[in-house]
Design a protein around this motif. Structure first.
Motif, PDB file in Angstrom:
ATOM      1  N   LEU A   4      33.515  53.734 -55.018  1.00  0.00           N
ATOM      2  CA  LEU A   4      32.237  53.468 -54.895  1.00  0.00           C
ATOM      3  C   LEU A   4      31.092  53.665 -55.980  1.00  0.00           C
ATOM      4  N   ILE A   5      31.388  55.035 -56.329  1.00  0.00           N
ATOM      5  CA  ILE A   5      30.743  55.314 -57.522  1.00  0.00           C
ATOM      6  C   ILE A   5      31.128  54.582 -58.991  1.00  0.00           C
ATOM      7  N   ILE A   6      32.550  54.215 -59.037  1.00  0.00           N
ATOM      8  CA  ILE A   6      32.749  53.254 -60.213  1.00  0.00           C
ATOM      9  C   ILE A   6      31.928  52.036 -60.048  1.00  0.00           C
ATOM     10  N   ILE A   7      32.005  51.356 -58.695  1.00  0.00           N
ATOM     11  CA  ILE A   7      31.382  50.123 -58.452  1.00  0.00           C
ATOM     12  C   ILE A   7      29.768  50.348 -58.861  1.00  0.00           C
ATOM     13  N   LYS A   8      29.097  51.410 -58.244  1.00  0.00           N
ATOM     14  CA  LYS A   8      27.723  51.574 -58.768  1.00  0.00           C
ATOM     15  C   LYS A   8      27.346  51.541 -60.184  1.00  0.00           C
ATOM     16  N   LEU A   9      28.502  52.549 -60.823  1.00  0.00           N
ATOM     17  CA  LEU A   9      28.279  52.527 -62.353  1.00  0.00           C
ATOM     18  C   LEU A   9      28.619  51.026 -63.103  1.00  0.00           C
ATOM     19  N   HIS A  10      28.843  50.061 -62.520  1.00  0.00           N
ATOM     20  CA  HIS A  10      29.050  48.859 -62.840  1.00  0.00           C
ATOM     21  C   HIS A  10      30.479  48.841 -63.802  1.00  0.00           C
ATOM     22  N   LEU A  11      31.287  49.722 -63.638  1.00  0.00           N
ATOM     23  CA  LEU A  11      32.413  49.952 -64.142  1.00  0.00           C
ATOM     24  C   LEU A  11      33.807  49.441 -63.591  1.00  0.00           C
ATOM     25  N   TYR A  12      33.611  48.812 -62.491  1.00  0.00           N
ATOM     26  CA  TYR A  12      34.913  48.217 -61.927  1.00  0.00           C
ATOM     27  C   TYR A  12      35.400  47.161 -62.708  1.00  0.00           C
ATOM     28  N   ASP A  13      36.802  47.227 -62.698  1.00  0.00           N
ATOM     29  CA  ASP A  13      37.607  46.459 -63.207  1.00  0.00           C
ATOM     30  C   ASP A  13      37.364  46.633 -65.009  1.00  0.00           C
ATOM     31  N   SER A  14      37.361  47.934 -65.328  1.00  0.00           N
ATOM     32  CA  SER A  14      37.342  48.163 -66.735  1.00  0.00           C
ATOM     33  C   SER A  14      38.319  49.358 -67.083  1.00  0.00           C
ATOM     34  N   LEU A  15      38.588  49.615 -68.500  1.00  0.00           N
ATOM     35  CA  LEU A  15      39.390  50.731 -68.588  1.00  0.00           C
ATOM     36  C   LEU A  15      38.641  52.226 -68.253  1.00  0.00           C
ATOM     37  N   LEU A  16      37.493  51.984 -68.546  1.00  0.00           N
ATOM     38  CA  LEU A  16      36.549  53.392 -68.567  1.00  0.00           C
ATOM     39  C   LEU A  16      36.812  53.763 -67.046  1.00  0.00           C
ATOM     40  N   ALA A  17      36.692  52.732 -66.045  1.00  0.00           N
ATOM     41  CA  ALA A  17      36.859  53.272 -64.674  1.00  0.00           C
ATOM     42  C   ALA A  17      38.020  53.859 -64.396  1.00  0.00           C
ATOM     43  N   LEU A  18      39.205  53.849 -65.257  1.00  0.00           N
ATOM     44  CA  LEU A  18      40.360  54.514 -65.153  1.00  0.00           C
ATOM     45  C   LEU A  18      40.375  55.947 -65.697  1.00  0.00           C
ATOM     46  N   ILE A  19      39.588  55.845 -66.754  1.00  0.00           N
ATOM     47  CA  ILE A  19      39.333  56.844 -67.675  1.00  0.00           C
ATOM     48  C   ILE A  19      38.539  58.215 -67.002  1.00  0.00           C
ATOM     49  N   LEU A  20      37.287  57.766 -66.651  1.00  0.00           N
ATOM     50  CA  LEU A  20      36.509  59.062 -65.987  1.00  0.00           C
ATOM     51  C   LEU A  20      37.101  59.682 -64.798  1.00  0.00           C
ATOM     52  N   PRO A  21      37.605  59.105 -63.722  1.00  0.00           N
ATOM     53  CA  PRO A  21      38.158  59.828 -62.737  1.00  0.00           C
ATOM     54  C   PRO A  21      39.515  60.653 -63.249  1.00  0.00           C
ATOM     55  N   SER A  22      40.307  60.054 -64.106  1.00  0.00           N
ATOM     56  CA  SER A  22      41.638  60.799 -64.574  1.00  0.00           C
ATOM     57  C   SER A  22      41.227  61.931 -65.135  1.00  0.00           C
ATOM     58  N   ILE A  23      40.021  62.137 -65.933  1.00  0.00           N
ATOM     59  CA  ILE A  23      39.397  63.397 -66.580  1.00  0.00           C
ATOM     60  C   ILE A  23      39.448  64.268 -65.589  1.00  0.00           C
ATOM     61  N   ALA A  24      38.510  63.865 -64.610  1.00  0.00           N
ATOM     62  CA  ALA A  24      38.207  64.881 -63.417  1.00  0.00           C
ATOM     63  C   ALA A  24      39.290  65.388 -62.719  1.00  0.00           C
ATOM     64  N   PHE A  25      40.089  64.738 -62.276  1.00  0.00           N
ATOM     65  CA  PHE A  25      41.722  65.170 -61.842  1.00  0.00           C
ATOM     66  C   PHE A  25      42.618  65.774 -62.630  1.00  0.00           C
ATOM     67  N   ALA A  26      42.467  65.485 -63.966  1.00  0.00           N
ATOM     68  CA  ALA A  26      43.228  66.386 -64.795  1.00  0.00           C
ATOM     69  C   ALA A  26      42.553  68.052 -64.895  1.00  0.00           C
ATOM     70  N   ILE A  27      41.381  68.158 -64.790  1.00  0.00           N
ATOM     71  CA  ILE A  27      40.973  69.433 -65.045  1.00  0.00           C
ATOM     72  C   ILE A  27      41.319  70.648 -64.425  1.00  0.00           C
ATOM     73  N   PRO A  28      41.553  70.700 -62.883  1.00  0.00           N
ATOM     74  CA  PRO A  28      41.858  71.938 -62.387  1.00  0.00           C
ATOM     75  C   PRO A  28      43.310  72.476 -62.836  1.00  0.00           C
ATOM     76  N   LEU A  29      44.401  71.735 -63.009  1.00  0.00           N
ATOM     77  CA  LEU A  29      45.411  72.207 -63.604  1.00  0.00           C
ATOM     78  C   LEU A  29      45.572  72.620 -64.974  1.00  0.00           C
ATOM     79  N   SER A  30      44.618  72.008 -65.820  1.00  0.00           N
ATOM     80  CA  SER A  30      44.637  72.125 -67.134  1.00  0.00           C
ATOM     81  C   SER A  30      43.704  73.580 -67.338  1.00  0.00           C
TER      82      SER A  30
END
Lengths: 298, 300
Positions: free
Chosen positions: A150-176
């Motif tokens: 939903l957030i990615i759609i609202k940011l108008h990022l759906y179907d872009s590579l940035l849409a994959l990058i942003l959540p991936s950063i967040a998901f990587a943070i706890p373990l890192s």
């Protein structure tokens, strides 16, 4: 490249090094159960890998006719050619963009946060931040993909590579943050103090002292995150739509739909999607392994 | 924001430190914490994934909780978790203890062990699908009846296959954790035990295993929380089938949300997934007496 599947690079050298560093108990005490399990597990791991490799070199007709465990008499690279001639190179580029685009910022922000948490443990705020990140370890973050979508759609990022990058950063943070802060705690306090006496700011200390000292951990975390993001399937599946935005795992899956009957071609695609990460493994293996054991094992 | 908790003894770390944590916090709040609250909110709303979102009260929860699909998916998730834990843990401990030894060939084996972790779940699922194809797979080619069964056509076979493939993928990682932990066990313990005449097996159960307690907790936590996220592997390997035999919660969420366009009920499933994950992590922490978080604090 592909030979690493069955024949690891420079094994003797590794063994010597590890042998020197390690204590010698097991040499004296024979571990039959472990040894048996060890070799059995080796077969369980190696046989499918070997099969993938030799099958990917077979003609489609030979695949159906020949003994599955015998390498082809006339190995062919046609399957690889076919995969490369499809859009695989562009999927490869997408994967690289997403992996690099997510890993570099993820490791940078995690390192800054880990430094702040370790150095600023007196700040209640930073202890709370640490607790929040630890909570991220306990929660399956995949459960949050619907609002992420939903957030990615609202940011108008759906179907872009940035849409994959942003959540991936967040998901990587706890373990890192966990792994990096574990390492940072081992840096002697005196070093930080002497930097301070010399008048260095936290920012300088962070990059001039802490970063070089934690470089093995930074490498470990980078490789581990690169691996997770490179192999990610769910985010590309739900956050992209057009074939031109596919990453390798998703491409592999759709390739199977397209060429499902041509098993050698599918397996060649499997090898090709794995090859880059295997290269990375060969390159950074020791750091990855020692980093992981140290990062989780305490 | 920057609350000092005690009177400064030496020079305090400067107040810039909280700001260094800010970028990570922004990403994490934006794409993990807010979605976490969002998924809870969406579980009380109607949304088809494209159109607008309407509040719907408890309808989704009523629908999800009365649907027989939920207990089944919960049960399958629990079974996958428990069985894969029971298979992976003893094997990982054994392999870890074995790898901690010093013969040269062990290091070589260790290099190969790690390879499955490098493969994407998509690659692994496709490999096993082809490898175990009843008509063209390896069992048929070698004339081994056992291997050429219809693995994906029968519920328990498909379930067993999922467990096997999961173990194939993750045992390497966990044995690595145990390898590191075994190497940290003080050698003097074994020497003392040897003087007391304890044999290998006795040493393993009286020294190695107890010393690995915290690693077992860490590894189990990662396994258990990780098993809640098995999606891609099962999605490609079995699509939850045959029937619903391997339809775990994460897959259930995806199918309801992104295939049936019922984001509300799917969010309710996601909330259940979060709660199960949290409950298990807390339980394991209680069992272990400490968790990854505490273990770091000891060093602080």
């Amino acid at each position: 490249m592909t030979t690493t599947l069955t024949k690891p690079e420079r094994p003797e050298k590794t063994a010597q090094r590890e042998g020197r560093r390690r204590s010698r108990p097991a040499a004296r005490r024979r571990n039959w159960a472990g040894g048996l399990a060890g070799w059995l597990w080796f077969l369980i791991v190696a046989v499918p890998l070997y099969w993938v490799l030799i099958t990917s070199l077979k003609e489609k007709s030979a695949y159906y006719a020949s003994n599955p465990m015998v390498p082809p008499g006339d190995p062919t690279l046609d399957n690889y050619q076919m995969v490369i001639d499809s859009d695989f190179p562009s999927y490869f580029v997408n994967s690289v963009v997403v992996a690099v685009g997510a890993v570099v910022p993820a490791v940078a922000v995690s390192f800054m946060a880990a430094y702040a948490i370790v150095r600023g443990w007196r700040f209640r705020f930073l202890r709370a931040v640490n607790g929040l990140f630890l909570m991220g370890l306990a929660i399956p973050l995949q459960a949050t993909v619907i609002p992420v979508y939903l957030i990615i759609i609202k940011l108008h990022l759906y179907d872009s590579l940035l849409a994959l990058i942003l959540p991936s950063i967040a998901f990587a943070i706890p373990l890192s943050v966990l792994v990096l802060s574990t390492f940072l705690r081992d840096v002697p306090k005196e070093l930080f103090d002497s930097m301070r006496v010399d008048g260095a700011t936290e920012w300088t200390t962070l990059w001039r002292l802490a970063a070089p000292l934690t470089r093995p951990a930074l490498t470990t975390v980078s490789i581990y995150n690169a691996l997770t993001i490179w192999n990610g399937f769910l985010l590309p599946l739900i956050l992209t739509q057009s074939p031109s935005k596919r990453t390798l795992p998703l491409a592999l899956w759709s390739f199977q739909g397209q060429y499902g009957v041509n098993v050698p071609a599918v397996l060649a695609a499997v090898v090709l999607t794995t090859a880059p990460i295997l290269a990375l493994y060969v390159f950074g293996r020791r750091q990855l392994l020692s980093g992981l054991t140290a990062g989780f094992g305490r | 924001m920057s609350v000092l908790t005690g009177p400064p003894r030496r020079r305090e770390p400067s107040g810039i430190l909280p700001w260094l944590a800010a970028p990570a916090l922004v990403f994490f709040v934006g794409f993990a914490v807010i979605p976490l609250l969002g998924v809870f909110a969406l579980s009380f709303a109607n949304w088809d994934g494209i159109g607008s979102i309407h509040p719907s009260g408890l309808t989704n929860w009523r629908a999800v909780l009365t649907n027989p699909g939920l207990p089944h998916a919960l049960w399958v998730t629990f079974l996958v978790m428990a069985v894969s834990w029971a298979v992976q843990t003893p094997l990982s401990v054994l392999l870890g203890a074995f790898l901690a030894g010093s013969q040269r060939y062990r290091a070589v084996l260790g290099v190969v062990y790690f390879v499955p972790l490098l493969l994407s779940s998509a690659a692994i699922a496709l490999t096993y699908k082809a490898l175990l194809d009843p008509n063209f797979g390896i069992g048929h080619g070698l004339g081994i009846g056992f291997l050429s069964q219809d693995w994906l056509g029968r519920p328990w076979l498909a379930f067993g296959l999922v467990i096997f493939v999961v173990s194939w993928q993750f045992i390497p990682f966990h044995s690595l954790l145990y390898q590191g932990a075994v190497r940290q066990i003080p050698q003097s313990l074994y020497e003392a035990a040897q003087l007391d005449g304890a044999g290998r097996v006795r040493q393993f159960f009286s020294i190695t295993l107890p010393q690995l307690k915290y690693t077992v907790i860490t590894s189990s936590t990662l396994m258990v929380v990780g098993s809640l996220t098995f999606f891609d592997l099962i999605f490609i390997l079995t699509e939850g089938g045959p029937g619903d035999a391997t339809r775990v919660l994460a897959l259930d969420m995806y199918k309801r949300g992104f295939q049936a366009n019922l984001m509300g009920p799917a969010s309710a499933i996601a909330v259940i997934l979060v709660l199960v994950g949290l409950a298990l992590a807390l339980l394991l922490r209680r069992l272990g007496g400490r968790d990854a978080g505490d273990s770091q604090l000891e060093g602080a």
